[in-house]
Scaffold this motif. Structure first.
Motif, PDB file in Angstrom:
ATOM      1  N   ASP A   9       0.842  -1.178   0.000  1.00  9.32           N
ATOM      2  CA  ASP A   9       0.000   0.000   0.000  1.00  9.32           C
ATOM      3  C   ASP A   9       0.889   1.244   0.000  1.00  9.32           C
ATOM      4  O   ASP A   9       2.120   1.137  -0.155  1.00  9.32           O
ATOM      5  N   TYR A  10       0.287   2.407   0.174  1.00  6.58           N
ATOM      6  CA  TYR A  10       1.036   3.653   0.118  1.00  6.58           C
ATOM      7  C   TYR A  10       2.079   3.723   1.230  1.00  6.58           C
ATOM      8  O   TYR A  10       3.204   4.176   1.016  1.00  6.58           O
ATOM      9  N   ASP A  11       1.723   3.254   2.420  1.00  5.82           N
ATOM     10  CA  ASP A  11       2.694   3.259   3.517  1.00  5.82           C
ATOM     11  C   ASP A  11       3.899   2.379   3.191  1.00  5.82           C
ATOM     12  O   ASP A  11       5.034   2.708   3.534  1.00  5.82           O
ATOM     13  N   GLU A  58       5.592  12.227   1.037  1.00  4.44           N
ATOM     14  CA  GLU A  58       4.972  12.648  -0.210  1.00  4.44           C
ATOM     15  C   GLU A  58       5.461  14.052  -0.580  1.00  4.44           C
ATOM     16  O   GLU A  58       5.639  14.897   0.296  1.00  4.44           O
ATOM     17  N   THR A 110      -2.504  12.552  -2.998  1.00  4.68           N
ATOM     18  CA  THR A 110      -2.754  11.547  -1.962  1.00  4.68           C
ATOM     19  C   THR A 110      -3.946  10.668  -2.320  1.00  4.68           C
ATOM     20  O   THR A 110      -3.876   9.437  -2.234  1.00  4.68           O
ATOM     21  N   ASP A 111      -5.046  11.304  -2.729  1.00  7.91           N
ATOM     22  CA  ASP A 111      -6.249  10.547  -3.086  1.00  7.91           C
ATOM     23  C   ASP A 111      -6.000   9.626  -4.271  1.00  7.91           C
ATOM     24  O   ASP A 111      -6.446   8.475  -4.281  1.00  7.91           O
ATOM     25  N   GLU A 157      -3.881   6.660  -3.089  1.00  6.88           N
ATOM     26  CA  GLU A 157      -4.680   5.726  -2.278  1.00  6.88           C
ATOM     27  C   GLU A 157      -5.631   4.905  -3.153  1.00  6.88           C
ATOM     28  O   GLU A 157      -5.811   3.714  -2.912  1.00  6.88           O
ATOM     29  N   ARG A 158      -6.219   5.537  -4.172  1.00  7.75           N
ATOM     30  CA  ARG A 158      -7.099   4.797  -5.096  1.00  7.75           C
ATOM     31  C   ARG A 158      -6.330   3.695  -5.825  1.00  7.75           C
ATOM     32  O   ARG A 158      -6.819   2.576  -5.989  1.00  7.75           O
ATOM     33  N   TYR A 190      -3.512   2.127  -4.903  1.00 11.40           N
ATOM     34  CA  TYR A 190      -3.143   1.037  -4.002  1.00 11.40           C
ATOM     35  C   TYR A 190      -4.368   0.201  -3.634  1.00 11.40           C
ATOM     36  O   TYR A 190      -4.265  -1.017  -3.484  1.00 11.40           O
ATOM     37  N   ALA A 191      -5.536   0.841  -3.527  1.00  8.52           N
ATOM     38  CA  ALA A 191      -6.774   0.097  -3.261  1.00  8.52           C
ATOM     39  C   ALA A 191      -7.109  -0.821  -4.439  1.00  8.52           C
ATOM     40  O   ALA A 191      -7.553  -1.959  -4.241  1.00  8.52           O
ATOM     41  N   SER A 210       4.824  10.228  -6.487  1.00  5.21           N
ATOM     42  CA  SER A 210       4.644  10.618  -5.093  1.00  5.21           C
ATOM     43  C   SER A 210       5.803  11.385  -4.467  1.00  5.21           C
ATOM     44  O   SER A 210       5.590  12.139  -3.520  1.00  5.21           O
TER      45      SER A 210
END
Length: 176
Positions: free
Chosen positions: A23-25, A45, A69-70, A73-74, A76-77, A109
């Motif tokens: 994921d992003y983390d 970021e 950011t959004d 996150e999308r 990685y989801a 990023s």
């Protein structure tokens, strides 16, 4: 200095990958590890430019801030929803890998070091899915390096990842 320090850190990650959820983390942790010796902002970021697309060598990347950011996150989801690309045959895996890589690349990023960070991230992702990305194909002077760069720009400029898939198809093999 950056190149030398990150090269050492790349070797460390090859021997001892960072565990994460892809994921992003996880991506941020890889960036932090690679560039911890050079940048105080490693793993963070990017914060500029805000309110406009970032341009680099004539190619557009997401603007910094909540939009970036959004978008990250999308993506990685989506990767998680695809079960981290597990259980796919080689052709399907490469196409899905190219899609995720192309999209995360245009998000861009970090201020610096996106390509190296993405390469580590996607190499680890490939391994857990039963594949291996032959890194020697992308080393400076290697045959696929320029093709890879151009394919990523094509993805950005045209919103299509088919050329990136063609390049990755030459370097992705089943592991084991």
């Amino acid at each position: 200095m950056e190149e030398a320090a990150s090269a050492v850190r790349l070797l460390e990650l090859a021997a001892n990958p960072i565990n994460g959820q892809f994921d992003y983390d996880h991506m941020k942790a890889i960036h932090r590890h690679l560039f911890q010796d050079v940048y105080a902002w490693a793993g963070q970021e990017r914060v500029a430019p805000v309110d406009q697309w970032m341009l680099k060598e004539g190619h557009r990347y997401y603007q910094a801030g909540q939009v970036l950011t959004d978008a990250a996150e999308r993506e990685y989801a989506k990767l998680a929803a695809k079960n981290l690309l597990r259980g796919l045959d080689l052709t399907a895996f490469v196409e899905a890998l190219a899609e995720s890589w192309g999209e995360l690349n245009v998000i861009h990023s970090f201020r610096e070091g996106n390509t190296r960070t993405q390469f580590v991230f996607f190499s680890q992702l490939a391994e857990q899915a039963g594949y291996r990305i032959d890194a020697t194909q992308f080393a400076p002077g290697a045959p696929l390096r320029d093709e890879f760069v151009q394919a990523r720009f094509h993805s950005q400029d045209y919103g299509r990842n088919d050329q990136l898939a063609q390049v990755l198809r030459k370097a992705v093999v089943p592991s084991g």
